[in-house]
Design an enzyme around this catalytic site. Sequence first.
Site, PDB file in Angstrom:
ATOM      1  N   ASP A 124     -13.494   4.777  23.597  1.00  0.00           N
ATOM      2  CA  ASP A 124     -14.021   4.246  22.289  1.00  0.00           C
ATOM      3  C   ASP A 124     -13.947   5.513  21.115  1.00  0.00           C
ATOM      4  O   ASP A 124     -13.992   5.185  20.034  1.00  0.00           O
ATOM      5  CB  ASP A 124     -15.512   3.799  22.595  1.00  0.00           C
ATOM      6  CG  ASP A 124     -15.371   2.565  23.391  1.00  0.00           C
ATOM      7  OD1 ASP A 124     -14.504   1.802  23.265  1.00  0.00           O
ATOM      8  OD2 ASP A 124     -16.473   2.030  23.822  1.00  0.00           O
ATOM      9  N   HIS A 144     -10.268  -0.895  20.753  1.00  0.00           N
ATOM     10  CA  HIS A 144      -9.387  -0.618  21.918  1.00  0.00           C
ATOM     11  C   HIS A 144      -7.872  -0.559  21.339  1.00  0.00           C
ATOM     12  O   HIS A 144      -7.241   0.246  21.937  1.00  0.00           O
ATOM     13  CB  HIS A 144      -9.638  -1.794  22.907  1.00  0.00           C
ATOM     14  CG  HIS A 144     -10.945  -1.818  23.644  1.00  0.00           C
ATOM     15  ND1 HIS A 144     -11.212  -2.466  24.652  1.00  0.00           N
ATOM     16  CD2 HIS A 144     -11.907  -0.831  23.400  1.00  0.00           C
ATOM     17  CE1 HIS A 144     -12.503  -2.532  25.162  1.00  0.00           C
ATOM     18  NE2 HIS A 144     -12.959  -1.356  24.367  1.00  0.00           N
ATOM     19  N   HIS A 146     -20.972   3.744  19.345  1.00  0.00           N
ATOM     20  CA  HIS A 146     -20.118   3.349  18.287  1.00  0.00           C
ATOM     21  C   HIS A 146     -20.704   3.872  16.945  1.00  0.00           C
ATOM     22  O   HIS A 146     -20.183   4.395  15.930  1.00  0.00           O
ATOM     23  CB  HIS A 146     -20.086   1.729  18.286  1.00  0.00           C
ATOM     24  CG  HIS A 146     -18.888   1.304  19.063  1.00  0.00           C
ATOM     25  ND1 HIS A 146     -17.849   1.766  19.454  1.00  0.00           N
ATOM     26  CD2 HIS A 146     -19.159   0.639  20.207  1.00  0.00           C
ATOM     27  CE1 HIS A 146     -17.140   1.223  20.335  1.00  0.00           C
ATOM     28  NE2 HIS A 146     -18.026   0.466  20.806  1.00  0.00           N
ATOM     29  N   HIS A 191     -14.165   5.468  29.449  1.00  0.00           N
ATOM     30  CA  HIS A 191     -14.302   4.500  28.574  1.00  0.00           C
ATOM     31  C   HIS A 191     -14.918   4.846  27.484  1.00  0.00           C
ATOM     32  O   HIS A 191     -14.609   4.565  26.191  1.00  0.00           O
ATOM     33  CB  HIS A 191     -14.958   3.039  29.134  1.00  0.00           C
ATOM     34  CG  HIS A 191     -14.599   1.828  28.045  1.00  0.00           C
ATOM     35  ND1 HIS A 191     -13.449   1.109  27.929  1.00  0.00           N
ATOM     36  CD2 HIS A 191     -15.482   1.518  27.264  1.00  0.00           C
ATOM     37  CE1 HIS A 191     -13.750   0.573  27.143  1.00  0.00           C
ATOM     38  NE2 HIS A 191     -14.861   0.367  26.421  1.00  0.00           N
ATOM     39  N   HIS A 197      -5.248  39.671  14.833  1.00  0.00           N
ATOM     40  CA  HIS A 197      -6.642  39.071  14.480  1.00  0.00           C
ATOM     41  C   HIS A 197      -6.843  37.665  14.663  1.00  0.00           C
ATOM     42  O   HIS A 197      -6.062  36.815  13.876  1.00  0.00           O
ATOM     43  CB  HIS A 197      -6.873  39.348  13.039  1.00  0.00           C
ATOM     44  CG  HIS A 197      -8.510  39.328  12.586  1.00  0.00           C
ATOM     45  ND1 HIS A 197      -8.783  38.138  12.090  1.00  0.00           N
ATOM     46  CD2 HIS A 197      -9.407  40.136  12.620  1.00  0.00           C
ATOM     47  CE1 HIS A 197     -10.088  38.404  11.783  1.00  0.00           C
ATOM     48  NE2 HIS A 197     -10.419  39.382  12.178  1.00  0.00           N
TER      49      HIS A 197
END
Length: 442
Positions: free
Chosen positions: A244, A82, A267, A240, A347
């Site tokens: 993370d 956090h 995680h 949230h 390009h």
Amino acid sequence: MASAPEVQHTLGKSAGFTGTSLHTGEKVSLKLHPASVDHGIKFKRKDLADEPTIDAKIGNLKMVERATTIGEGSIRVHTVEHVLSALSAMGVDNAIVEMDANEPPIGDGSAKPYVDVIKRAGISAQDAPRRFFHVRDPMHVETKTGAMLILLPNDSGFRISCTQAGPDNRFTQFMSIDVGPELFEREIAPARTFVYYEDVEPLMEKNLIKGGSLENAVVVRGDAVLSKEPLRFSDEFVRHKILDIIGDLALVGCRVRGHLIAVKPGHAANAELARAIAKEQSRREALAVPRVVPKGDDGLDSDEIIKILPHRYPFLMVDRIISFDEAGTKCIGVKSVTINEPFFQGHFPGHPVMPGVMQVEAMAQVASLLLFKLAKTSSRIGYFMSADDVKFRKPVLPGDTIFIHAELTKARGERLAKAKCHCVVNDAIVSEGELMFTFLDK
């Protein structure tokens, strides 16, 4: 006019707050301090002897059990995602995170308390360029738990498109957002951490979430949502998850320029992607050591090249020949690719990549110079006839220096010849092919 390069930033002054940590349940005081250029983010354990610090780098990742834990030796800091998310998204590159415990305060379960601290401290520009990881090729991570992360090129910034789905696909939510300070503060930082009711008891059995309560987490039970206040957003859970992701990818140590598509992230998957990015960044930095281009007496400078080749700007695709081998059957040319090349205007202007046909032309011109050296005459001109087995392996970008290798493989009288060529950038072959030429009198 080219835009000025982005510079590093640190905090204007020190600021902090006190609270309870989520997993250990301890009271903890946290302070954010300014840091010098190229310092990065470091966590300082003020509660321990000698006040050791831990670099917030993916190489120090120790555990991803419901939170991100980093450490060096026996020293650990838990639940860093956090505070890292807030620092990264708000534009802080260098800071010291000082704590008197092994876990930051959880606050209300979101990154908003850290954003508030950062805003109280202020942000100050520093006299050094930021480091970036520009995604050149797609990167992919997939886990056994069903998480899937795909990182795609996007030079305009860092975008996250995330789909979150709980057990039995409950509370499936989607959000796509460009990560920047204002949007993060308003749309992402207030999103609180959440947990499914069936996971609470196993987490408690593992001695986790000792400081957890309905004041700092949202609990999902069946189709019901339990918390001290209503949901802050109808899609608070996916927001949230994005929070993370930003925090976990901050462990790369530089800013990502790409578009991340995330499905059911966590995680562990975030950390796996961070490792892949850091590994690729290290490889690029190792290969990007400036190469000395020798002038030497056995090559050709630009004035000599112009006397031999009929090409002129913008079609002259070789700056210098740096060497011929003793047998005279091989040579190496150099082409510096800048953003000012005329072909970049049309390009892929939003994602400038050197056209493959221009790389083939560069190989043909270097091969022509090799054949001129062998023939020892300027009364004939080499005409490019065909190209076989042409392959393009990696993109060539503005700022690259191409080393163009040509080797004579076949000669038929004084009229036909074949040369095997390849282009190298940072010691990696980016293109190759076998070219045929015919020679005609001027």
